[in-house]
Design a protein around this motif. Structure first.
Motif, PDB file in Angstrom:
ATOM      1  N   ASP A 166     -10.159  63.429  47.780  1.00 23.59           N
ATOM      2  CA  ASP A 166      -8.495  63.380  48.134  1.00 23.59           C
ATOM      3  C   ASP A 166      -7.565  63.817  47.364  1.00 23.59           C
ATOM      4  O   ASP A 166      -7.305  63.939  46.332  1.00 23.59           O
ATOM      5  N   SER A 185     -15.150  58.628  47.398  1.00 21.23           N
ATOM      6  CA  SER A 185     -14.687  57.470  47.511  1.00 21.23           C
ATOM      7  C   SER A 185     -13.285  57.099  47.508  1.00 21.23           C
ATOM      8  O   SER A 185     -13.212  57.093  45.830  1.00 21.23           O
ATOM      9  N   SER A 186     -12.713  56.618  48.503  1.00 15.31           N
ATOM     10  CA  SER A 186     -11.176  55.969  47.487  1.00 15.31           C
ATOM     11  C   SER A 186     -11.147  54.517  47.838  1.00 15.31           C
ATOM     12  O   SER A 186     -10.002  54.595  46.755  1.00 15.31           O
ATOM     13  N   SER A 198     -10.816  62.828  42.264  1.00 11.59           N
ATOM     14  CA  SER A 198     -11.736  63.727  42.803  1.00 11.59           C
ATOM     15  C   SER A 198     -12.845  64.708  42.824  1.00 11.59           C
ATOM     16  O   SER A 198     -13.271  65.617  43.235  1.00 11.59           O
ATOM     17  N   HIS A 248      -5.877  60.063  43.681  1.00 14.01           N
ATOM     18  CA  HIS A 248      -7.087  60.488  43.499  1.00 14.01           C
ATOM     19  C   HIS A 248      -7.793  61.803  43.688  1.00 14.01           C
ATOM     20  O   HIS A 248      -8.419  61.974  43.382  1.00 14.01           O
ATOM     21  N   PRO A 261     -12.268  53.840  42.121  1.00 13.98           N
ATOM     22  CA  PRO A 261     -13.318  55.167  43.276  1.00 13.98           C
ATOM     23  C   PRO A 261     -12.768  56.606  42.608  1.00 13.98           C
ATOM     24  O   PRO A 261     -12.487  56.831  41.592  1.00 13.98           O
ATOM     25  N   TRP A 262     -13.562  57.043  43.659  1.00 12.63           N
ATOM     26  CA  TRP A 262     -14.011  59.014  42.545  1.00 12.63           C
ATOM     27  C   TRP A 262     -14.564  58.689  41.109  1.00 12.63           C
ATOM     28  O   TRP A 262     -14.221  60.007  40.903  1.00 12.63           O
TER      29      TRP A 262
END
Ligand code: GLC
Length: 590
Positions: free
Chosen positions: A375, A547-548, A384, A380, A581-582
């Motif tokens: 992302d 995923s975010s 990511s 992110h 997230p990530w």
């Protein structure tokens, strides 16, 4: 030119020196050294310009060796720098034994090799021998039907009952990867030649033993120069279908020729012959075959050391997961995490007992990994890119880092077709429009998949043109360079660069990262990519939220973490029971 006694002596002395250079280099290559190595790919025209002409060059690469040593990579793979008309940015070679003046000279390359070796960094050359350029002397000679080299390429008459050179007279209906037809008309002889990529890239006829020996001789010449291996361009296309080699045309079916040509019946024979003739194993070279359409079975056979072919291959299967079934790369489809991790796991399992994997998410033919699999939005991007690195580098195999990936370079904000440079993208645009596809659709496919995303100049710092050139860059720099650049990343201990550095150091230090057996966990989980690596009693666990959105720790579904040691994580503020997230963690289980 005639060779005088004096120049003869020089040649003999030089070749003796080169041979001993090759022998010395071989001493630096213990058996299987590439199993603990991390390779860094350089696309020279976009890496670093040294002379202000706007195009990256070899002295520019040499000037960045300290940066690569700081990152910790073991090997550089250099995309082609040979003499070339640059129809496909150097993947169309007109002289295998010389450097294109755009990039420098042979002396510059010798300096690069020597200075890389001084830093303990090896150098692997790109080998493009499925095809040459149409400007290569072999092909120029082959244009004459009476020449001994006529059979070095595939020449065929027009389709019976047609007028040669008119539309529809091509020997068969195959289209090329970067052109409307795989057959190009040559008015002088009234025949067509095969070029499955473009008319500027005629395919060599590997059935002819003289072709093979000429290629092997050229490879030996490079080995004597002290290089450490070859990355072999579309090498599983060299053995062509029997229909074609027996004098007819390509077998029908399929949109492009590639699928029908891959993994021909003499592939293994040719690779084993090449290995013996060049001494690939004897010199302990890294040999990686790019193989579109290769299955895990083909890869296992090619990389099984007992067979003496190559050390590893590049699969394309995971690169094809975001395309619609039955379509090509331009037919976009969403990417599912279970399919992606399942595919990599199948290759891990398939090559667990024989053979070896290469690991990559990014290269010069693919959009940027952080934009495609991660992302790249500001909140992110860094995490990511780090987490994709964690997952990739912790699989078993040899990881490849593509220039800029180590600090999270993103796709470019391309808009109109005028923003693109790549022959594949331009050809696709023209053909799709001619076929009636709405331009908005075509541009949507291009902005998702164009190879040009990988080819914008490396963003070194926040100065003009991102420090890539003092001149006008051949291709526009991504405007996000003020925020995303190597200099910023080197100074920031929380950067993608710092994380990749640690991943590389971990691979060097840890036998289980190198050799541990891989097992995928939670194969159907839509957010979490988790697996173990086991060597005897030692076990590593990798858990990554791809995923975010935050994700609850899957309690009871992962190995017990009592007394586990955190080797590397993405988040200093990691919380029990949850993954941000990530966020990713590498743990050594007790
Ligand atoms: C490989 C190269 C790509 C090139 C093609 C034809 O796929 O990676 O850049 O266009 O072969 O040589």
């Amino acid at each position: 030119m005639y060779r005088t006694a004096e120049t003869y002596t020089v040649v003999v002395v030089m070749s003796a020196a080169l041979t001993s250079a090759a022998a010395a280099a071989a001493d630096q290559r213990p058996d299987g050294w590439w199993k603990s190595a991390v390779v860094y790919q350089i696309y020279p025209r976009s890496f670093q310009d040294s002379n202000g002409d706007g195009l990256g060059d070899i002295p520019g690469i040499t000037s960045r060796l300290d940066y690569l040593a700081e990152l910790g990579v073991d090997v550089i793979w250099l995309s082609p720098v040979y003499r070339s008309p640059q129809v496909d940015n150097g993947y169309d070679i007109s002289d295998y034994r010389d450097i294109d003046p755009l990039f420098g000279t042979l002396e510059d390359l010798d300096t690069l090799i020597a200075q890389a070796h001084e830093r303990g960094v090896k150098l692997v050359m790109d080998l493009v021998v499925n095809h040459t350029s149409d400007q290569h002397a072999w092909f120029t000679e082959s244009r004459d039907p009476a020449s001994a080299k006529r059979d070095w390429y595939f020449w065929r008459p027009a389709r019976p009952g047609t007028v040669p050179g008119t539309p529809g007279a091509e020997p068969d209906g195959s289209i090329a990867a970067f052109a409307p037809s795989a057959w190009t008309f040559d008015p002088a002889s009234g025949q067509y030649y095969l070029g499955i990529f473009s008319p500027g890239q005629p395919d060599l006829n590997w059935e002819n033993p003289d072709v093979r020996e000429a290629v092997y001789a050229m490879m030996r010449w490079w080995v004597a120069r002290g290089i450490d291996g070859f990355r072999m361009d579309v090498i599983n296309l060299i053995s062509k279908p029997e229909e074609l080699t027996s004098g007819a045309v390509l077998p029908p079916g399929g949109e492009s020729s590639l699928g029908r040509i891959a993994n021909g019946r003499r592939l293994h024979e040719f690779l084993a012959e090449m290995n013996r003739a060049v001494g690939l194993d004897e010199h302990r070279l890294l040999t990686v075959g790019e193989m579109p359409g290769a299955t895990v079975e083909v890869a296992r056979a090619v990389t099984d050391p007992a067979r003496g072919e190559l050390t590893m291959v590049f699969t394309f299967e995971h690169m094809n997961l975001d395309q619609a079934p039955g379509g090509d790369k331009w037919d976009l489809a969403g990417l599912s995490l279970p399919r992606l991790k399942g595919n990599l796991a199948a290759w891990q399992d398939g090559l667990a007992d024989a053979g070896w994997n290469s690991l990559y998410l990014d290269n010069h033919d693919q959009p940027r990994a952080v934009s495609r699999f991660g992302d790249d939005s500001p909140p992110h991007r860094v995490n990511s890119a780090k987490t994709l690195g964690t997952v990739l580098h912790l699989h078993k195999g040899t990881p490849y880092v593509y220039q800029g990936e180590e600090f999270g370079m993103t796709n470019a904000p391309f808009g109109a077709i005028g923003d693109y440079r790549d022959v594949e993208s331009l050809n696709y645009h023209a053909l799709a429009l001619a076929g009636g596809r709405p331009e908005a659709d075509v541009l949507r496919s291009l902005v998702a998949k164009s190879r040009d995303h990988a080819r914008t100049p490396v963003q070194w710092d926040a100065t003009d043109n991102a420090g890539f050139t003092t001149g006008t860059p051949w291709f526009a720099v991504n405007p996000n360079y003020a925020a995303i650049n190597a200099e910023q990343a080197r100074r920031d201990p929380g950067s993608v660069f710092a994380h990749v550095q640690k991943l590389i150091a971990l691979r060097h230090a840890d036998e289980t990262v190198r050799e541990g057996r891989f097992a995928l966990l939670l194969p159907d989980h839509e957010q979490i990519w988790a697996f173990t690596r086991t060597r005897g009693d030692d076990r590593l666990l990798v858990v990554a939220n791809c995923s975010s959105l935050p994700c609850a720790w899957p309690v009871g579904q992962l190995p017990d973490l009592t007394d586990a040691e955190l080797l590397l994580g993405t988040h200093a503020d990691a919380r029990d029971g949850e993954l941000a997230p990530w966020e990713s963690r590498i743990l050594r289980l007790a």
